[in-house]
Design an enzyme around this catalytic site. Structure first.
Site, PDB file in Angstrom:
ATOM      1  N   ASP A 259      31.292  41.414  33.242  1.00 52.75           N
ATOM      2  CA  ASP A 259      32.451  40.657  33.722  1.00 52.75           C
ATOM      3  C   ASP A 259      31.994  39.290  34.234  1.00 52.75           C
ATOM      4  OD1 ASP A 259      34.839  39.747  34.739  1.00 52.75           O
ATOM      5  OD2 ASP A 259      34.887  41.133  36.455  1.00 52.75           O
ATOM      6  N   LYS A 266      33.239  33.442  37.281  1.00 55.19           N
ATOM      7  CA  LYS A 266      32.683  33.803  38.591  1.00 55.19           C
ATOM      8  C   LYS A 266      31.565  32.823  38.960  1.00 55.19           C
ATOM      9  CE  LYS A 266      33.374  38.853  38.399  1.00 55.19           C
ATOM     10  NZ  LYS A 266      34.251  38.987  39.574  1.00 55.19           N
ATOM     11  N   ASP A 336      39.825  36.721  35.749  1.00 54.58           N
ATOM     12  CA  ASP A 336      38.864  37.611  36.420  1.00 54.58           C
ATOM     13  C   ASP A 336      39.528  38.880  36.948  1.00 54.58           C
ATOM     14  OD1 ASP A 336      36.412  38.422  37.322  1.00 54.58           O
ATOM     15  OD2 ASP A 336      36.382  37.105  39.087  1.00 54.58           O
ATOM     16  N   GLU A 338      40.671  41.279  35.291  1.00 52.32           N
ATOM     17  CA  GLU A 338      40.747  41.812  33.927  1.00 52.32           C
ATOM     18  C   GLU A 338      40.817  43.334  33.862  1.00 52.32           C
ATOM     19  OE1 GLU A 338      38.022  41.216  35.450  1.00 52.32           O
ATOM     20  OE2 GLU A 338      36.805  42.963  34.930  1.00 52.32           O
ATOM     21  N   ARG A 340      42.543  45.563  35.438  1.00 51.68           N
ATOM     22  CA  ARG A 340      43.896  46.133  35.379  1.00 51.68           C
ATOM     23  C   ARG A 340      44.543  45.894  34.011  1.00 51.68           C
ATOM     24  NH1 ARG A 340      45.430  42.406  40.420  1.00 51.68           N
ATOM     25  NH2 ARG A 340      43.207  42.724  40.693  1.00 51.68           N
TER      26      ARG A 340
HETATM   27  N1  BES Z   1      34.850  43.549  38.583  1.00 50.74           N
HETATM   28  C1  BES Z   1      35.490  42.807  39.583  1.00 50.74           C
HETATM   29  C2  BES Z   1      35.520  43.510  40.944  1.00 50.74           C
HETATM   30  C3  BES Z   1      34.180  43.788  41.585  1.00 50.74           C
HETATM   31  C4  BES Z   1      33.692  42.921  42.553  1.00 50.74           C
HETATM   32  C5  BES Z   1      33.462  44.910  41.254  1.00 50.74           C
HETATM   33  C6  BES Z   1      32.469  43.189  43.143  1.00 50.74           C
HETATM   34  C7  BES Z   1      32.245  45.177  41.864  1.00 50.74           C
HETATM   35  C8  BES Z   1      31.750  44.320  42.807  1.00 50.74           C
HETATM   36  C9  BES Z   1      36.929  42.518  39.181  1.00 50.74           C
HETATM   37  O1  BES Z   1      37.139  42.387  37.822  1.00 50.74           O
HETATM   38  C10 BES Z   1      37.299  41.209  39.798  1.00 50.74           C
HETATM   39  O2  BES Z   1      36.722  40.234  39.432  1.00 50.74           O
HETATM   40  N2  BES Z   1      38.258  41.251  40.726  1.00 50.74           N
HETATM   41  C11 BES Z   1      38.697  40.084  41.371  1.00 50.74           C
HETATM   42  C12 BES Z   1      40.213  40.105  41.416  1.00 50.74           C
HETATM   43  C13 BES Z   1      40.838  38.830  41.859  1.00 50.74           C
HETATM   44  C14 BES Z   1      40.619  37.757  40.824  1.00 50.74           C
HETATM   45  C15 BES Z   1      42.292  39.083  42.078  1.00 50.74           C
HETATM   46  C16 BES Z   1      38.114  40.064  42.771  1.00 50.74           C
HETATM   47  O3  BES Z   1      37.988  41.136  43.367  1.00 50.74           O
HETATM   48  O4  BES Z   1      37.739  38.996  43.236  1.00 50.74           O
HETATM   49 ZN    ZN Z   2      35.816  43.371  36.595  1.00 46.18          ZN
HETATM   50 MN    MN Z   3      36.822  40.430  37.116  1.00 44.74          MN
END
Ligand code: BES
Ligand code: ZN
Ligand code: MN
Length: 490
Positions: A259, A266, A336, A338, A340
């Site tokens: 990701d 990111k 990001d 993604e 869901r």
């Molecule tokens: N895969 C990430 C969540 C994650 C963060 C998993 C740290 C493991 C460790 C997910 O896809 C993500 O990026 N979520 C975002 C959502 C936001 C953009 C609403 C997040 O948590 O920042």
């Molecule tokens: Zn993710």
């Molecule tokens: Mn993500």
């Protein structure tokens, strides 16, 4: 699975103690009472064990601890491991002792003089879980198979339970291996191949390729993977251990093999951790493996959405509007968010095709759940109290942290979009809950559902009692127990 413990059960005979090499483990109660094998070992090492027990050698030890005597005279072993256990030890004391023995064993084979110890399989499970290491990419690491020899008075009666424990450990190890693999090795194709290999265990495994997913209308899943050279896939694993008429339990896993965030890229620092973003799919895979290996008498179907979230000229943009398999449209505000987008299509497909009796999705879904619960508990969201409580009970029985979080229509409003049926993010407040609200829109009426946000527990920076640092395999034991306690015919 890399270095799964080889557990061998042999007939208990104190006369064999003098022939043991490697390490020898004997039992002593917290009050200092030596087991018969401990007394024999004590005689052979000229009373050293009794001197330790009668001195203050065990003064700090509690049930489940191990105290070692290295290179004892009179025995041909590297160390005598004194296992402190009451006559009727608890599951957690046994597992704890097993883990401590494994941590000490290193390369040496361990012979445990178990006598008539009850639930010795729990000790074996603790041992196998803790003996794990991921050395696949260390060129100087020698392949080493941890070895546990259990001398028991009722070897044939113990064998089945130990086999089951090793099935569970193998499932956990599979999850850890998948989570640990870097994304250039564990591509979507490699992941799918590893799942197809599980057909050998009696699972039915199907791989849906991009054409099939397009045909089904899984546009939100496809929109996540479209910036990557690795093709998106959905893999369906069916375990049919129950009656043909029983609707299955469905397990759905987020399998983002890497990701980057996509166009909503990111930051560089820590991005390498996103190799673990397939942790939900990894847990589904490990659970299916454990269920197959222990021949669970239940019907369970595991589905994983395998994609890679990359930026490219072909990647989904913020602002794009995409249609789900259900038919609802989603405005992708942040590429990001993604997970869901992947899950909603796989969950919908799971319900349309299998009409499951209940559904659990697992995902490393939000950073916000780590802020809320740290690395101790997964976030648990559910539309059904009874189902949720049975999961929480299973997780607690397996000492896997799980904490229920709320859902509610006030949170759901945060997903309103001006151009589509919903947005894919709800803003910073309650980030884990709005993610769950998004998923709930894809749960059909009457389907009991649990969403597990495992972002904090799938991989940890420092080791735990039962795993070295890195992938934990969280959830495999809880899900296997949930199945055993609620779906298996006696
Ligand atoms: N895969 C990430 C969540 C994650 C963060 C998993 C740290 C493991 C460790 C997910 O896809 C993500 O990026 N979520 C975002 C959502 C936001 C953009 C609403 C997040 O948590 O920042
Ligand atoms: Zn993710
Ligand atoms: Mn993500």
């Amino acid at each position: 699975m890399g270095n799964l413990t080889v557990a061998r059960i042999i007939d208990f005979d104190v006369k064999t103690i003098s022939d043991v090499t490697g390490r020898l483990a004997v039992l002593v109660t917290p009050e200092g009472e030596l087991s018969p094998a401990a007394r024999s070992a004590n005689r052979l090492c000229k009373g050293a064990l009794a001197r330790m027990v009668e001195g203050d050698g065990l003064s700090k030890a509690k049930a489940g601890d191990v105290v070692s005597l290295p290179w004892p005279a009179g025995l041909d072993i590297k160390a005598l491991d004194v296992v402190v256990l009451p006559k009727r030890p608890s599951q957690s004391e046994l597992r704890s002792a097993g883990a401590k023995l494994a941590a000490r064993a290193g390369e040496a084979a361990l012979t445990l003089m178990a006598g008539s110890l009850i639930k010795v399989e729990e000790l074996a499970l603790g041992f196998a879980l803790r003996a794990y290491s991921f050395d696949a990419h260390k060129t100087d690491a020698e392949a080493h198979q941890p070895e546990l020899i259990i001398a028991h008075k009722k070897p044939t009666e113990v064998q089945g339970a130990v086999d089951t424990a090793m099935a569970l450990a193998e499932g956990v190890h599979m999850t850890r291996d998948l989570v640990s693999e870097p994304a250039n090795v564990l591509t979507t194709t490699e992941f799918a191949n590893r799942l197809v290999e599980m057909q050998e265990l009696g699972l039915e495994v199907e791989v849906l390729d991009e054409d099939a997913l397009e045909e089904l209308g899984m546009r939100t899943l496809l929109c996540v993977g479209q910036g990557s050279d690795s093709p998106s896939k959905v893999v369906v694993m069916q375990w049919k251990g129950g009656a043909a008429s029983d609707a299955p339990l469905a397990l759905v896993g987020k399998g983002v093999v890497f990701d980057t965030g996509g166009i909503s890229l990111k930051p560089a620092a820590g991005m390498e951790d996103m190799t673990m973003d397939m942790g939900g799919a990894g847990t589904v895979a490990g659970t299916m493996r454990a269920l197959a290996l222990r021949k669970a008498k239940a019907n369970v179907v595991g589905l994983v959405g395998l994609v890679e979230n990359m930026p490219s000229g072909n990647a989904t943009r913020p602002g794009d509007v995409v249609k789900t398999m259900k038919g609802d449209t989603v405005e992708v505000i942040n590429t990001d968010a993604e997970g869901r987008l992947v899950l909603c299509d796989v969950m919908w497909y799971a319900q349309e095709r299998f009409k499951p009796t209940a559904m659990i999705d697992l995902a490393t879904l939000t950073g916000a759940i780590i802020i809320g619960l740290g690395h101790e508990n997964a976030g648990v969201f559910s539309n059904d109290d009874a189902f949720c409580n049975s999961f929480l009970a299973a997780a607690s029985a397996e000492a896997e942290g799980a904490w229920r979080m709320p859902l509610g229509s006030a949170y759901d409003k945060l997903l309103k979009s001006n151009v589509a049926d919903m947005k894919n993010i709800g803003g910073r407040p309650a980030g884990s809950i709005t993610a769950a609200q998004y998923l709930q829109r894809f749960v059909q009426d009457g389907t009991p559902w649990i969403h597990l946000d495992i972002a904090g527990v799938a991989s940890v920076a420092s080791g735990t009692e039962f795993s070295p640092k890195g992938a934990t395999g969280w959830g495999v034991l809880a899900l296997s127990r949930l199945v055993q306690d609620n779906y298996e015919a006696e």
